[in-house]
Design a protein around this motif. Structure first.
Motif, mmCIF file in Angstrom:
data_model
loop_
_atom_site.group_PDB
_atom_site.id
_atom_site.type_symbol
_atom_site.label_atom_id
_atom_site.label_comp_id
_atom_site.label_asym_id
_atom_site.label_seq_id
_atom_site.Cartn_x
_atom_site.Cartn_y
_atom_site.Cartn_z
ATOM 1 N N TRP A 109 0.820 -1.214 0.000
ATOM 2 C CA TRP A 109 0.000 0.000 0.000
ATOM 3 C C TRP A 109 0.852 1.262 0.000
ATOM 4 O O TRP A 109 0.552 2.231 -0.687
ATOM 5 N N GLN A 110 1.928 1.265 0.804
ATOM 6 C CA GLN A 110 2.747 2.461 0.844
ATOM 7 C C GLN A 110 3.369 2.741 -0.516
ATOM 8 O O GLN A 110 3.372 3.868 -1.002
ATOM 9 N N LEU A 113 0.603 3.868 -2.971
ATOM 10 C CA LEU A 113 0.174 5.242 -2.732
ATOM 11 C C LEU A 113 1.177 6.238 -3.313
ATOM 12 O O LEU A 113 0.803 7.200 -3.972
ATOM 13 N N TRP A 117 0.332 8.656 -6.442
ATOM 14 C CA TRP A 117 0.329 10.100 -6.208
ATOM 15 C C TRP A 117 1.355 10.798 -7.092
ATOM 16 O O TRP A 117 1.118 11.897 -7.593
ATOM 17 N N ASN A 148 -6.353 7.126 -6.630
ATOM 18 C CA ASN A 148 -5.685 7.606 -5.433
ATOM 19 C C ASN A 148 -6.665 7.740 -4.271
ATOM 20 O O ASN A 148 -6.313 7.495 -3.113
ATOM 21 N N LYS A 152 -6.197 5.875 -0.676
ATOM 22 C CA LYS A 152 -6.209 6.596 0.600
ATOM 23 C C LYS A 152 -7.248 6.004 1.553
ATOM 24 O O LYS A 152 -7.018 5.897 2.765
ATOM 25 N N SER A 155 -5.880 2.811 2.807
ATOM 26 C CA SER A 155 -4.845 3.107 3.789
ATOM 27 C C SER A 155 -5.465 3.441 5.136
ATOM 28 O O SER A 155 -4.977 3.002 6.189
ATOM 29 N N ASP A 170 -4.715 11.255 8.877
ATOM 30 C CA ASP A 170 -4.098 11.913 7.721
ATOM 31 C C ASP A 170 -4.746 11.436 6.416
ATOM 32 O O ASP A 170 -5.009 12.242 5.509
ATOM 33 N N SER A 171 -4.990 10.135 6.329
ATOM 34 C CA SER A 171 -5.592 9.574 5.111
ATOM 35 C C SER A 171 -7.011 10.102 4.917
ATOM 36 O O SER A 171 -7.395 10.498 3.803
ATOM 37 N N SER A 174 -7.123 13.750 3.772
ATOM 38 C CA SER A 174 -6.877 13.855 2.327
ATOM 39 C C SER A 174 -8.133 13.505 1.545
ATOM 40 O O SER A 174 -8.483 14.178 0.566
ATOM 41 N N VAL A 175 -8.833 12.441 1.976
ATOM 42 C CA VAL A 175 -10.066 12.036 1.304
ATOM 43 C C VAL A 175 -11.105 13.144 1.396
ATOM 44 O O VAL A 175 -11.792 13.461 0.409
ATOM 45 N N TRP A 178 -10.219 15.902 -1.137
ATOM 46 C CA TRP A 178 -10.452 15.527 -2.530
ATOM 47 C C TRP A 178 -11.943 15.444 -2.841
ATOM 48 O O TRP A 178 -12.383 15.860 -3.909
#
Length: 225
Positions: A109-110, A113, A117, A148, A152, A155, A170-171, A174-175, A178
């Motif tokens: 996943w890391q 991502l 991105w 993406n 996220k 994640s 944090d994830s 971001s969602v 967006w």
């Protein structure tokens, strides 16, 4: 019997320290208290009082419904294909299907991502509306935006299950950004409401120190034999 009591108290402390399992710890403490009650020894009153205080402290720890939160996150992931991009036609059915990730697959996943991105940043050219409110994306850019967004959310779900508080928030932040910037419609509103509610919840709790009873027993052990 005192050896059994000590073993149960050690088990309770391990459940708290290693697994944050307050229910398992309370169960072990109740068994220990039952053994102490059977002994009917007045010298053990202090130990039983400490146990009562520690059980109360554990019972006061707020419960986090990890399974329920994971289900709500999954519901957002499952409906990503229904989201409509701002000022752009809806994704074609074959494009939406291409975004589906097999839950049984093992994914870095890391790495995924970061790679996705990087592609988003290289492809997306922001073109503001006249009022400067939002951007218009061409089909290729929309594909990576959906991709993406899903990564996220995945994640955040994995961080939830692993108890990684910072990564989780944090994830989801971001969602939120967006969804607010690039999507419209009732489906977006519903997804955004769920994500905001989940982002407002803590997924880890601070466990109380319940070692007092065990320390007391170990210190008084020689006197009780």
């Amino acid at each position: 019997t005192m050896a059994e009591v000590e073993y149960l108290l050690q088990t309770a402390n391990q459940r708290v320290q290693l697994a944050a399992d307050n229910e398992g710890a309370v169960a072990a403490m109740k068994l220990a208290d039952e053994r102490l009650k059977e002994l009917a020894d007045p010298s053990l009153y202090r130990l039983r009082a400490l146990l009562a205080d520690e059980q109360l402290a554990l019972s006061s720890v707020p419960k986090v419904d990890i399974d329920g939160m994971a289900v709500r996150l999954q519901s957002v992931i499952d409906r990503l294909g229904d989201l409509q991009v701002l000022l752009a036609p809806e994704m074609k059915e074959e494009d939406a299907e291409a975004l589906t990730i097999n839950a049984d697959e093992t994914i870095d996943w890391q790495g995924a991502l970061k790679a996705t991105w990087d592609e988003v940043r290289s492809l997306v050219v922001i073109r503001k509306q006249e009022d400067g409110a939002a951007a218009v994306l061409v089909p290729e850019e929309r594909y990576f935006l959906y991709q993406n967004l899903q990564l996220k959310l995945e994640s955040a779900r994995l961080a939830l299950l692993d108890g990684r508080e910072q990564v989780y928030h944090d994830s989801l932040t971001s969602v939120e950004n967006w969804l607010s910037q690039y999507f419209i419609g009732e489906e977006r509103d519903a997804a955004l409401e769920i994500v905001k509610a989940l982002n407002a919840e803590k997924i880890t709790v601070e466990m109380p120190d319940v070692s007092g009873s065990l320390v007391w027993l170990q210190e008084k052990g020689g006197d009780l034999e």
